[in-house]
Design an enzyme around this catalytic site. Structure first.
Site, PDB file in Angstrom:
ATOM      1  N   GLU A 144       0.941  -1.286  -0.501  1.00 39.65           N
ATOM      2  CA  GLU A 144       0.075   0.021   0.031  1.00 39.65           C
ATOM      3  C   GLU A 144       0.678   1.041  -0.159  1.00 39.65           C
ATOM      4  O   GLU A 144       0.584   2.206   1.033  1.00 39.65           O
ATOM      5  CB  GLU A 144      -0.910  -0.218   1.654  1.00 39.65           C
TER       6      GLU A 144
ATOM      7  N   GLU B 237      -6.434 -10.040  -1.045  1.00 40.30           N
ATOM      8  CA  GLU B 237      -6.959 -10.707  -0.067  1.00 40.30           C
ATOM      9  C   GLU B 237      -8.601 -10.206  -0.266  1.00 40.30           C
ATOM     10  O   GLU B 237      -9.537  -9.271   0.189  1.00 40.30           O
ATOM     11  CB  GLU B 237      -6.500  -8.932   0.756  1.00 40.30           C
TER      12      GLU B 237
HETATM   13  O1  9MR Z   1      -7.426  -8.494   8.713  1.00 41.62           O
HETATM   14  C1  9MR Z   1      -5.927  -7.032   8.536  1.00 41.62           C
HETATM   15  C2  9MR Z   1      -6.698  -7.091  10.220  1.00 41.62           C
HETATM   16  O2  9MR Z   1      -6.704  -7.979  11.325  1.00 41.62           O
HETATM   17  C3  9MR Z   1      -5.843  -5.585  11.501  1.00 41.62           C
HETATM   18  O3  9MR Z   1      -6.949  -5.559  12.354  1.00 41.62           O
HETATM   19  C4  9MR Z   1      -5.823  -4.338   9.481  1.00 41.62           C
HETATM   20  C5  9MR Z   1      -4.430  -3.683  10.780  1.00 41.62           C
HETATM   21  O4  9MR Z   1      -5.272  -2.551   9.410  1.00 41.62           O
HETATM   22  O5  9MR Z   1      -4.628  -5.391   8.520  1.00 41.62           O
HETATM   23  C6  9MR Z   1      -5.778  -6.394   8.638  1.00 41.62           C
HETATM   24  O6  9MR Z   1      -5.257  -7.122   6.663  1.00 41.62           O
HETATM   25  C7  9MR Z   1      -5.432  -5.662   6.118  1.00 41.62           C
HETATM   26  C8  9MR Z   1      -3.305  -6.107   5.292  1.00 41.62           C
HETATM   27  O7  9MR Z   1      -2.441  -6.399   5.910  1.00 41.62           O
HETATM   28  C9  9MR Z   1      -3.312  -5.417   4.166  1.00 41.62           C
HETATM   29  N1  9MR Z   1      -4.696  -4.772   3.834  1.00 41.62           N
HETATM   30  C10 9MR Z   1      -6.014  -4.367   4.142  1.00 41.62           C
HETATM   31  C11 9MR Z   1      -6.297  -5.575   5.087  1.00 41.62           C
HETATM   32  C12 9MR Z   1      -7.024  -5.440   5.757  1.00 41.62           C
HETATM   33  O8  9MR Z   1      -6.918  -4.271   6.681  1.00 41.62           O
END
Ligand code: 9MR
Length: 377
Positions: A161, A266
């Site tokens: 990102e 994802e």
């Molecule tokens: O699924 C993840 C969640 O448990 C965390 O709280 C969150 C924090 O930013 O991150 C989520 O995963 C993210 C991923 O690492 C990167 N792309 C977006 C995902 C959803 O926020």
């Protein structure tokens, strides 16, 4: 006596339900078989899945998927919580689980501006680090984490990102300390740390033209500089009507033309009403939002269930048509109960974005994916 009989009847019913479930489970096809000729099918897992604390989910993952990504435990915040202190235990468990099940193991993620502690960008006096010191810290982090799993983690989301929706790089602490070439430096160090690992750039909204074009430039730039990049991951946090089939195809074609692999990294499909304007709110505190923004607390109506299944079928149909370019599709979670979407953009909703329901059962969306895969062979 009466109590004894009642207890026996209850036990019998429990055993029967268990037996029926086992029989039903044995008849559930496996996604990894249905998609074997197309691409890897992966899933994001948390420590409960890997450690077996949530054993029903563990069984689903072992049966259904041939690739895993850690939902959180390899992020800087967790794996490198303090200067000179690494917390490898959960990540070790994750990698061992993938090896035990002969899965394609993805490391997520090395360099990101979120889920990284503030100290990472600062010196002992709390001043922002300069470029050289920050690069040294970046290199040390990448070498330490990748080095530990060298030859065991198959591919890494090296940078996550970095682009904003309008195209250019986010004004992140990485840009502020290192400069815009932090992406290149991360890929350079990652390749040095494990020359055999695949290296990816991972981001969301890459189906949007401005961001897609910026990402194309980013990949070209890395390649022009002679750096290794093996693939681009589009995150696939999608909805029933977004993005269009055409947008998904344009994304795939743009990166196929650059000769890199394309992954949907994802994937989840949100069926709830948009709540971004209430970002951060908690539905259990703001009850007035409940009815409008959390409409399916007691279950998903059949017609929405069907829409979700049709949408999954549509997405997999497009991806299967491009199986020469698409190397992996990873679902962002195993079952609805633990999806991050229950708590984003507002907390406390009942969300339905994945292929398995809250009782660990395959949903019509699961059947739709299997059917689409079998129909494409
Ligand atoms: O699924 C993840 C969640 O448990 C965390 O709280 C969150 C924090 O930013 O991150 C989520 O995963 C993210 C991923 O690492 C990167 N792309 C977006 C995902 C959803 O926020």
């Amino acid at each position: 006596m009466k109590l004894l009989i009642t207890t026996c009847v209850v036990c019998l019913i429990i055993v029967l339900i268990g037996a029926i479930r086992c029989f039903a489970d044995a008849n559930v096809p496996a996604l990894k078989d249905a998609l074997a000729k197309a691409f890897l099918i992966g899933v994001a897992v948390n420590d409960d899945v890997v450690s077996g604390n949530d054993s029903q989910t563990t069984a689903i993952v072992e049966k259904q998927f041939n690739s895993i990504t850690p939902e959180n435990v390899m992020k800087w915040q967790f794996i490198h919580p303090e200067p000179n202190k690494y917390n490898f235990e959960p990540a070790d468990r994750f990698v061992a689980f993938g090896e035990k099940n002969k899965m394609f193991i993805v490391g997520h993620t090395l360099i990101w501006q979120n889920q990284i502690p503030g100290w990472a960008f600062r010196d002992d006096s709390n001043n922002l680090l300069g470029r050289d010191a920050m690069l040294a810290r970046m290199k040390d982090h990448i070498f330490t984490v990748m080095g530990r799993y060298k030859g065991r983690v198959n591919g890494w989301d090296v940078v996550n990102e970095a682009l904003n929706d309008a195209g250019p790089l986010h004004k992140s602490k990485w840009v502020e300390t290192v400069g815009p070439d932090f992406v290149q430096k991360a890929f350079e160090y990652a390749h040095e740390a494990d020359p055999n690992a695949e290296l990816y750039y991972n981001d969301f909204s890459l189906d949007k033209p401005a961001k897609r074009e910026a990402c194309v430039r980013l990949v070209k730039d890395l390649k022009d500089k002679g750096l290794r990049i093996d693939g681009v991951g589009i995150q696939g946090h999608w909805a029933l009507s977004y993005p269009s089939r055409k947008d998904i195809e344009q994304f795939i074609n743009a990166f196929a033309a650059l000769g890199v692999k394309v992954m949907v990294t994802e994937l989840d499909i949100d069926v709830l009403p948009s709540a971004t304007q209430y970002m951060g709110a908690d539905i259990n505190v703001r009850f007035e939002l409940q009815e409008r923004l959390n409409p399916y607390v007691n279950g998903l109506p059949d017609e929405v269930q069907k829409k979700l299944a049709d949408r999954y079928a549509e997405i997999f149909a497009v991806l299967l048509e491009h199986k020469d370019t698409v190397s992996r599709v990873t679902l962002w979670g195993v079952y609805d109960k633990t999806s991050w979407l229950n708590n984003w953009p507002i907390r406390g909703r009942t969300s339905y974005p994945l292929l398995f329901d809250r009782n660990y059962q395959p949903k019509p969306a699961f059947d739709a994916v299997v059917k689409t895969a079998q129909g494409s062979e």
